[in-house]
Design a protein around this motif. Structure first.
Motif, PDB file in Angstrom:
ATOM      1  N   GLY A 162       0.824  -1.198   0.000  1.00  0.00           N
ATOM      2  CA  GLY A 162       0.000   0.000   0.000  1.00  0.00           C
ATOM      3  C   GLY A 162       0.862   1.253   0.000  1.00  0.00           C
ATOM      4  O   GLY A 162       2.035   1.222   0.384  1.00  0.00           O
ATOM      5  N   LYS A 163       0.269   2.355  -0.425  1.00  0.00           N
ATOM      6  CA  LYS A 163       1.031   3.593  -0.596  1.00  0.00           C
ATOM      7  C   LYS A 163       1.644   4.121   0.697  1.00  0.00           C
ATOM      8  O   LYS A 163       2.635   4.865   0.665  1.00  0.00           O
ATOM      9  CB  LYS A 163       0.147   4.664  -1.219  1.00  0.00           C
ATOM     10  N   LEU A 222      -7.221  -7.394  -1.524  1.00  0.00           N
ATOM     11  CA  LEU A 222      -6.823  -6.083  -2.018  1.00  0.00           C
ATOM     12  C   LEU A 222      -7.357  -4.975  -1.127  1.00  0.00           C
ATOM     13  O   LEU A 222      -6.646  -4.008  -0.816  1.00  0.00           O
ATOM     14  CB  LEU A 222      -7.321  -5.896  -3.448  1.00  0.00           C
ATOM     15  N   ASN A 223      -8.584  -5.096  -0.677  1.00  0.00           N
ATOM     16  CA  ASN A 223      -9.165  -4.076   0.195  1.00  0.00           C
ATOM     17  C   ASN A 223      -8.341  -3.901   1.466  1.00  0.00           C
ATOM     18  O   ASN A 223      -8.060  -2.772   1.902  1.00  0.00           O
ATOM     19  CB  ASN A 223     -10.607  -4.445   0.560  1.00  0.00           C
ATOM     20  N   LEU A 226      -4.914  -2.235   0.696  1.00  0.00           N
ATOM     21  CA  LEU A 226      -5.064  -0.792   0.471  1.00  0.00           C
ATOM     22  C   LEU A 226      -5.334  -0.049   1.780  1.00  0.00           C
ATOM     23  O   LEU A 226      -4.903   1.094   1.948  1.00  0.00           O
ATOM     24  CB  LEU A 226      -6.212  -0.532  -0.514  1.00  0.00           C
ATOM     25  N   ALA A 240      -4.413  -5.385 -10.437  1.00  0.00           N
ATOM     26  CA  ALA A 240      -3.714  -4.305  -9.728  1.00  0.00           C
ATOM     27  C   ALA A 240      -3.562  -3.027 -10.543  1.00  0.00           C
ATOM     28  O   ALA A 240      -3.296  -1.965  -9.973  1.00  0.00           O
ATOM     29  CB  ALA A 240      -2.328  -4.788  -9.306  1.00  0.00           C
ATOM     30  N   GLU A 242      -5.218  -0.646 -12.084  1.00  0.00           N
ATOM     31  CA  GLU A 242      -5.877   0.632 -11.788  1.00  0.00           C
ATOM     32  C   GLU A 242      -5.374   1.213 -10.468  1.00  0.00           C
ATOM     33  O   GLU A 242      -5.211   2.429 -10.346  1.00  0.00           O
ATOM     34  CB  GLU A 242      -7.395   0.444 -11.747  1.00  0.00           C
ATOM     35  N   MET A 243      -5.118   0.336  -9.482  1.00  0.00           N
ATOM     36  CA  MET A 243      -4.620   0.809  -8.191  1.00  0.00           C
ATOM     37  C   MET A 243      -3.179   1.301  -8.306  1.00  0.00           C
ATOM     38  O   MET A 243      -2.761   2.219  -7.600  1.00  0.00           O
ATOM     39  CB  MET A 243      -4.695  -0.315  -7.156  1.00  0.00           C
ATOM     40  N   SER A 246      -3.326   4.778  -9.928  1.00  0.00           N
ATOM     41  CA  SER A 246      -3.802   5.807  -9.006  1.00  0.00           C
ATOM     42  C   SER A 246      -2.790   6.109  -7.906  1.00  0.00           C
ATOM     43  O   SER A 246      -2.930   7.111  -7.192  1.00  0.00           O
ATOM     44  CB  SER A 246      -5.122   5.365  -8.362  1.00  0.00           C
ATOM     45  N   ASP A 248      -2.267   4.121  -5.325  1.00  0.00           N
ATOM     46  CA  ASP A 248      -2.689   3.507  -4.070  1.00  0.00           C
ATOM     47  C   ASP A 248      -1.951   2.209  -3.783  1.00  0.00           C
ATOM     48  O   ASP A 248      -1.939   1.731  -2.647  1.00  0.00           O
ATOM     49  CB  ASP A 248      -4.197   3.241  -4.107  1.00  0.00           C
ATOM     50  N   LEU A 249      -1.356   1.639  -4.806  1.00  0.00           N
ATOM     51  CA  LEU A 249      -0.619   0.398  -4.658  1.00  0.00           C
ATOM     52  C   LEU A 249       0.757   0.574  -5.288  1.00  0.00           C
ATOM     53  O   LEU A 249       0.867   1.085  -6.408  1.00  0.00           O
ATOM     54  CB  LEU A 249      -1.376  -0.743  -5.347  1.00  0.00           C
TER      55      LEU A 249
END
Length: 355
Positions: A162-163, A222-223, A226, A240, A242-243, A246, A248-249
């Motif tokens: 996660g970010k 994934l939830n 994140l 993965a 799209e995340m 963005s 976020d990942l």
């Protein structure tokens, strides 16, 4: 579902309406009424039939068994390829979804099918390599019941965080894993999935201990990754991407032997820690074992031609799918090599599935 040239926009809209995952086990989806309507409408537009369980092919039609629900990744790739294969063979292809037990229900149906070249099946690492070891009982024997036609997709895995996690590189992650008093946890879509096994093999070869947190599907895994509930995750690029876009990942490393064109700055494990290491999942086509050579060659040639279709190549690129050699001989070699690598690991880990 439509995957031909000029219909990618329709698929993109459809994909936004449900959670598209590549679990390669029991695939998880969040269906909505609009998603179902679009799936049926676009499948009809392609002339690729959307069927329910226990559908059967009429004379001259090809029945394509899929061991997972409509709309998941295995189903989507089968429908993507079904259109050009149908055109080449000049035969209708009926996609017959028979989900359950990690594709074992569909595999058992294939084993009992007439070996006339009119019944094929999508299989993966789970069907041919994992299930025979992890399930106590199976209604099929891959080596005795199936004949390879060709591998048609490679699914690429990532180790990601996660970010808000402190790990910026895979070197930092592995260095921390070697010295941490408590093993770093990673999420996967389930025990015995190719993703879970890929991390366990990587950890052993790297000399680190990681804590496996198994979820029932990729969506909850994934939830939690994140949200920071679990610090890392093994995930396929298709899910993965799209995340990652963005922010976020954060992808740390790729399990395949080469970098992904879509992620040119993300190294492989082989580059940074484990020379020669590679772990990917694949999807392939098989037929009943006694299917004649002529029928197998005809299907294999049509599959190879489908993989050269511009619309298929474009969609594979968007989804980060690899396109391996698709002939029966290459498939058979890979199948046996994977058994030698993964089945001892499954036994050593004590992975058991089903009753």
């Amino acid at each position: 579902m439509s995957f031909t040239a000029g219909r990618n926009e329709e698929f993109s809209a459809f994909r936004r309406d449900f959670h598209f995952t590549t679990v390669l086990g029991e695939e998880q989806m969040n269906w909505s009424q609009i998603a179902r309507r679009r799936l049926i409408a676009t499948a009809m537009a392609l002339g690729v039939a959307l069927t329910t369980t226990h559908a059967s092919a009429a004379d001259g039609q090809i029945r394509w068994l899929v061991g997972y629900p409509p709309g998941g990744s295995t189903d989507a790739i089968a429908r993507l390829l079904a259109a050009p294969i149908s055109k080449t063979l000049d035969q209708t292809i009926i996609v017959d979804n028979r989900p359950g037990a990690g594709s074992s229900i569909a595999a058992a149906a294939l084993a009992k099918s007439k070996p006339d070249g009119l019944t094929v099946m999508s299989v993966d690492n789970g069907t041919l390599v994992i299930n025979p070891v992890a399930y106590r009982t199976l209604q099929y024997d891959p080596d005795k019941d199936f004949r390879p036609v060709g591998v048609y997709a490679e699914v690429n895995f990532l180790l990601a965080v996660g970010k808000d996690q402190p790990y910026k590189t895979v070197e930092e992650f592995l260095s921390q894993a070697k010295t941490a008093s408590v093993p770093i946890a990673y999420a996967s879509p389930g025990i015995g999935s190719p993703l879970h096994l890929a991390v366990e093999r990587m950890a052993r070869e790297a000399g680190v201990k990681l804590e496996h947190v198994a979820y029932r599907g990729m969506a909850p895994a994934l939830n939690d990754a994140l949200a920071g509930v679990v610090p890392s995750i093994v995930i396929d690029y298709t899910t993965a991407r799209e995340m990652i876009r963005s922010g976020d990942l954060r992808p740390l490393a790729i399990f395949s032997s080469t970098r992904l064109p879509a992620l040119p700055d993300v190294p492989t494990f082989g580059e940074k820690a484990l020379p020669g290491f590679s772990a990917v999942a694949w999807q392939a086509m098989v037929v009943p074992n006694d299917t004649p050579d002529e029928a197998v060659n005809r299907l294999s040639d049509a599959l190879a031609k489908a993989l050269e279709d511009p619309a298929v190549k474009s969609r594979y690129g968007q989804l980060g799918l690899g396109m391996p050699p698709s002939d029966p001989q290459s498939f058979q070699k890979r199948w046996q090599e994977d058994k030698a690598v993964w089945q001892p690991l499954i036994r050593d880990l004590g992975v058991t599935l089903g009753e």
